[in-house]
Write an enzyme that holds these catalytic residues in place. Structure first.
Site, mmCIF file in Angstrom:
data_model
loop_
_atom_site.group_PDB
_atom_site.id
_atom_site.type_symbol
_atom_site.label_atom_id
_atom_site.label_comp_id
_atom_site.label_asym_id
_atom_site.label_seq_id
_atom_site.Cartn_x
_atom_site.Cartn_y
_atom_site.Cartn_z
ATOM 1 N N ASN A 134 0.825 -1.215 0.000
ATOM 2 C CA ASN A 134 0.000 0.000 0.000
ATOM 3 C C ASN A 134 0.860 1.266 0.000
ATOM 4 O O ASN A 134 0.360 2.362 0.234
ATOM 5 C CB ASN A 134 -0.941 0.010 1.208
ATOM 6 C CG ASN A 134 -0.185 0.010 2.541
ATOM 7 O OD1 ASN A 134 1.043 -0.027 2.558
ATOM 8 N ND2 ASN A 134 -0.908 0.040 3.648
ATOM 9 N N GLU A 141 1.856 4.316 7.392
ATOM 10 C CA GLU A 141 0.778 3.871 6.515
ATOM 11 C C GLU A 141 0.233 5.058 5.713
ATOM 12 O O GLU A 141 0.510 6.219 6.048
ATOM 13 C CB GLU A 141 -0.349 3.273 7.373
ATOM 14 C CG GLU A 141 0.059 2.047 8.193
ATOM 15 C CD GLU A 141 0.146 0.758 7.374
ATOM 16 O OE1 GLU A 141 0.422 0.815 6.160
ATOM 17 O OE2 GLU A 141 -0.051 -0.314 7.963
#
Ligand code: F6R
Length: 240
Positions: A134, A141
């Protein structure tokens, strides 16, 4: 971002190790921040071999962990510190006092992160990075901004599921501590390492998508001294 594309995985391992050995020879006091996961392991093995052949030494260097999972037992093989020991530190000559790890078992995690940043004392000379599917870097993140500091983070589902490759049980980690994007972007030199076809699409997006905190790896494009080391399969979706 400099692009270093290697025709095969062995050439990629050899290339990254050769550059790394040279950096360490030029500056034996190199202060490095290192990732774990699967990506760097063959490079760590080559580097450990070079240390054992006395071609290079970590004796004056310093190593900082890039991140650490929370909620795993201290001896869990999936803890980043244990992966780094297994693949590099146990076979290298770094003095223990020059190794700094993020401790997810600390009572006060914020104080732990501030102490880690204080131990770093300034910009790292070299940060090595893998990349998540991702686009995460370390455990930064999607949504992690360029100013994000070393901190506790909740892991995204894709990262939690990926961690199953490191642990031998079903209790997957759901959070961790990570060096922030700020410290990564402030480093004097950053290398993003990617191999294998499963990384081809996220590498394409890292280079081509708009630079945004939705894709933390894309933020590396504004770093003045960042190199992307890719083997042919990870580079498969890049156009010359
Ligand atoms: C681990 C780390 C992670 C990994 C990434 C890729 O310390 O920093 O960001 O680099 O999840 O993992 P692998 O290399 O296993 O594909």
């Amino acid at each position: 971002m400099n692009l270093l594309r290697f025709d095969s995985e062995p050439a990629w391992v050899n290339g990254a190790t050769t550059f790394w050995r040279d950096r360490l020879r030029l500056n034996p006091r190199l202060r490095m921040c290192l990732p774990t996961g699967h990506t760097p392991n063959a490079i760590y093995a080559e580097m450990a071999g070079a240390v054992q052949r006395k071609e290079v030494s970590f004796q004056q260097a310093a190593i900082f962990t890039l991140d650490e999972f929370g909620g795993l037992a201290p001896d869990d093989p999936g803890r980043c510190i244990n992966m780094l020991k297994r693949h590099l530190l146990d076979h290298a000559d770094l003095p223990a006092k020059q190794f700094y790890a993020l401790n997810p078992d600390a009572r006060d995690l914020d104080a732990e992160c501030r102490a880690f940043e204080a131990a770093a004392g300034g910009p790292f000379d070299l940060v090595l990075l893998g990349i998540g599917l991702n686009g995460h870097l370390g455990m930064n993140e999607p949504g992690s901004g360029a100013g994000s500091e070393t901190r506790r983070v909740d892991l995204h589902e894709i990262t939690i599921n990926s961690s199953a490759r490191y642990v031998t049980h079903q209790q997957l980690p759901r959070w961790g501590l990570t060096v922030g994007m700020k410290q990564i972007l402030e480093a004097k030199e950053v290398w993003l390492l990617a191999n294998g076809e499963r990384k081809a699409e996220i590498i394409r997006r890292t280079i081509s998508d708009p630079m945004s905190e939705a894709l933390p790896a894309s933020l590396l494009r504004k770093h003045p001294n960042c190199s992307l080391f890719v083997d042919a399969t990870a580079a498969a979706k890049l156009h010359s």
